[in-house]
Write a protein that holds these residues in place. Structure first.
Motif, PDB file in Angstrom:
ATOM      1  N   VAL A  94       0.836  -1.203   0.000  1.00  0.00           N
ATOM      2  CA  VAL A  94       0.000   0.000   0.000  1.00  0.00           C
ATOM      3  C   VAL A  94       0.871   1.252   0.000  1.00  0.00           C
ATOM      4  O   VAL A  94       0.638   2.180  -0.753  1.00  0.00           O
ATOM      5  N   HIS A  95       1.879   1.287   0.847  1.00  0.00           N
ATOM      6  CA  HIS A  95       2.730   2.472   0.971  1.00  0.00           C
ATOM      7  C   HIS A  95       3.955   2.312   0.086  1.00  0.00           C
ATOM      8  O   HIS A  95       4.637   1.295   0.139  1.00  0.00           O
ATOM      9  N   LYS A  96       4.229   3.340  -0.748  1.00  0.00           N
ATOM     10  CA  LYS A  96       5.364   3.328  -1.666  1.00  0.00           C
ATOM     11  C   LYS A  96       6.214   4.572  -1.441  1.00  0.00           C
ATOM     12  O   LYS A  96       5.681   5.662  -1.290  1.00  0.00           O
ATOM     13  N   THR A  97       7.526   4.386  -1.482  1.00  0.00           N
ATOM     14  CA  THR A  97       8.454   5.500  -1.385  1.00  0.00           C
ATOM     15  C   THR A  97       9.351   5.481  -2.612  1.00  0.00           C
ATOM     16  O   THR A  97       9.974   4.465  -2.910  1.00  0.00           O
ATOM     17  N   ILE A  98       9.386   6.602  -3.324  1.00  0.00           N
ATOM     18  CA  ILE A  98      10.226   6.727  -4.517  1.00  0.00           C
ATOM     19  C   ILE A  98      11.428   7.602  -4.176  1.00  0.00           C
ATOM     20  O   ILE A  98      11.275   8.681  -3.611  1.00  0.00           O
ATOM     21  N   THR A  99      12.598   7.119  -4.531  1.00  0.00           N
ATOM     22  CA  THR A  99      13.829   7.898  -4.400  1.00  0.00           C
ATOM     23  C   THR A  99      14.379   8.089  -5.807  1.00  0.00           C
ATOM     24  O   THR A  99      14.854   7.140  -6.427  1.00  0.00           O
ATOM     25  N   LEU A 100      14.268   9.313  -6.314  1.00  0.00           N
ATOM     26  CA  LEU A 100      14.770   9.632  -7.653  1.00  0.00           C
ATOM     27  C   LEU A 100      16.263   9.915  -7.589  1.00  0.00           C
ATOM     28  O   LEU A 100      16.704  10.777  -6.839  1.00  0.00           O
ATOM     29  N   VAL A 101      17.044   9.181  -8.368  1.00  0.00           N
ATOM     30  CA  VAL A 101      18.452   9.499  -8.562  1.00  0.00           C
ATOM     31  C   VAL A 101      18.527  10.616  -9.591  1.00  0.00           C
ATOM     32  O   VAL A 101      19.203  11.619  -9.421  1.00  0.00           O
ATOM     33  N   HIS A 102      17.769  10.427 -10.664  1.00  0.00           N
ATOM     34  CA  HIS A 102      17.650  11.415 -11.732  1.00  0.00           C
ATOM     35  C   HIS A 102      16.355  11.104 -12.456  1.00  0.00           C
ATOM     36  O   HIS A 102      16.128   9.952 -12.822  1.00  0.00           O
ATOM     37  N   GLY A 103      15.486  12.095 -12.642  1.00  0.00           N
ATOM     38  CA  GLY A 103      14.268  11.803 -13.376  1.00  0.00           C
ATOM     39  C   GLY A 103      13.151  12.776 -13.102  1.00  0.00           C
ATOM     40  O   GLY A 103      13.370  13.879 -12.600  1.00  0.00           O
ATOM     41  N   SER A 104      11.940  12.311 -13.417  1.00  0.00           N
ATOM     42  CA  SER A 104      10.772  13.182 -13.325  1.00  0.00           C
ATOM     43  C   SER A 104       9.542  12.364 -12.958  1.00  0.00           C
ATOM     44  O   SER A 104       9.516  11.137 -13.110  1.00  0.00           O
ATOM     45  N   THR A 105       8.525  13.082 -12.475  1.00  0.00           N
ATOM     46  CA  THR A 105       7.235  12.471 -12.172  1.00  0.00           C
ATOM     47  C   THR A 105       6.140  13.314 -12.827  1.00  0.00           C
ATOM     48  O   THR A 105       6.281  14.544 -12.948  1.00  0.00           O
ATOM     49  N   HIS A 106       5.077  12.652 -13.267  1.00  0.00           N
ATOM     50  CA  HIS A 106       3.953  13.355 -13.889  1.00  0.00           C
ATOM     51  C   HIS A 106       2.666  12.620 -13.538  1.00  0.00           C
ATOM     52  O   HIS A 106       2.565  11.409 -13.751  1.00  0.00           O
ATOM     53  N   ASN A 107       1.677  13.343 -13.011  1.00  0.00           N
ATOM     54  CA  ASN A 107       0.388  12.753 -12.661  1.00  0.00           C
ATOM     55  C   ASN A 107      -0.495  12.685 -13.904  1.00  0.00           C
ATOM     56  O   ASN A 107      -0.949  13.697 -14.418  1.00  0.00           O
ATOM     57  N   VAL A 108      -0.713  11.467 -14.389  1.00  0.00           N
ATOM     58  CA  VAL A 108      -1.481  11.241 -15.622  1.00  0.00           C
ATOM     59  C   VAL A 108      -2.955  11.631 -15.437  1.00  0.00           C
ATOM     60  O   VAL A 108      -3.647  11.925 -16.413  1.00  0.00           O
TER      61      VAL A 108
END
Length: 140
Positions: free
Chosen positions: A121-135
């Protein structure tokens, strides 16, 4: 071996403000088991291949297609948690207050790690390099 993604629907408010369906229109993802636990359950798997998902607003019929063709090394821990080491785009859903991104259906792209708790249920994202976009914003 093939690793098909199942289509799914979420009611209004679960991921987007409206009911939504996500279904693969191109699914060439394959899985390779790299290591197993003594009981035969997966310990480490590699997922790669082309995946294009269609995201539909079930209230208005608005549709968008997203490339989710990232490559993921997935490690399964004995406690039931899971960690993905990813390069490229992956589509991830987030519930309200259930992770490092707000509620939504997110395309995450780049080089990053996604850690899931044992309930997934719970997710943690650690970006080294990148982007996020809410579709969700693309079909609102």
């Amino acid at each position: 071996m093939p690793a098909p993604q199942e289509a799914f629907e979420q009611p209004a408010g679960a991921r987007c403000d409206f009911a939504v369906r996500v279904q693969p229109v191109v699914d060439e993802v394959r899985k390779l088991v790299l290591a197993e636990y003594p009981d035969g359950s997966p310990r480490r798997e590699l997922y790669t291949g082309r995946l294009v998902d269609e995201v539909t607003n079930l209230d208005t019929g608005a549709v968008t297609r997203v490339d989710a063709s990232g490559t993921s090394l997935v490690e399964y821990a004995p406690d039931g948690s899971m960690t993905w080491y990813v390069t490229g785009p992956v589509l991830l859903g987030f519930r309200e207050n259930a992770g490092s991104l707000p509620r939504g259906i997110w395309i995450v792209d780049g080089v990053y790690v996604v850690e899931f708790d044992p309930t997934y249920v719970h997710k943690t994202i650690t970006l080294v390099h990148g982007s996020t976009h809410n579709v969700c914003t693309d079909v609102d």
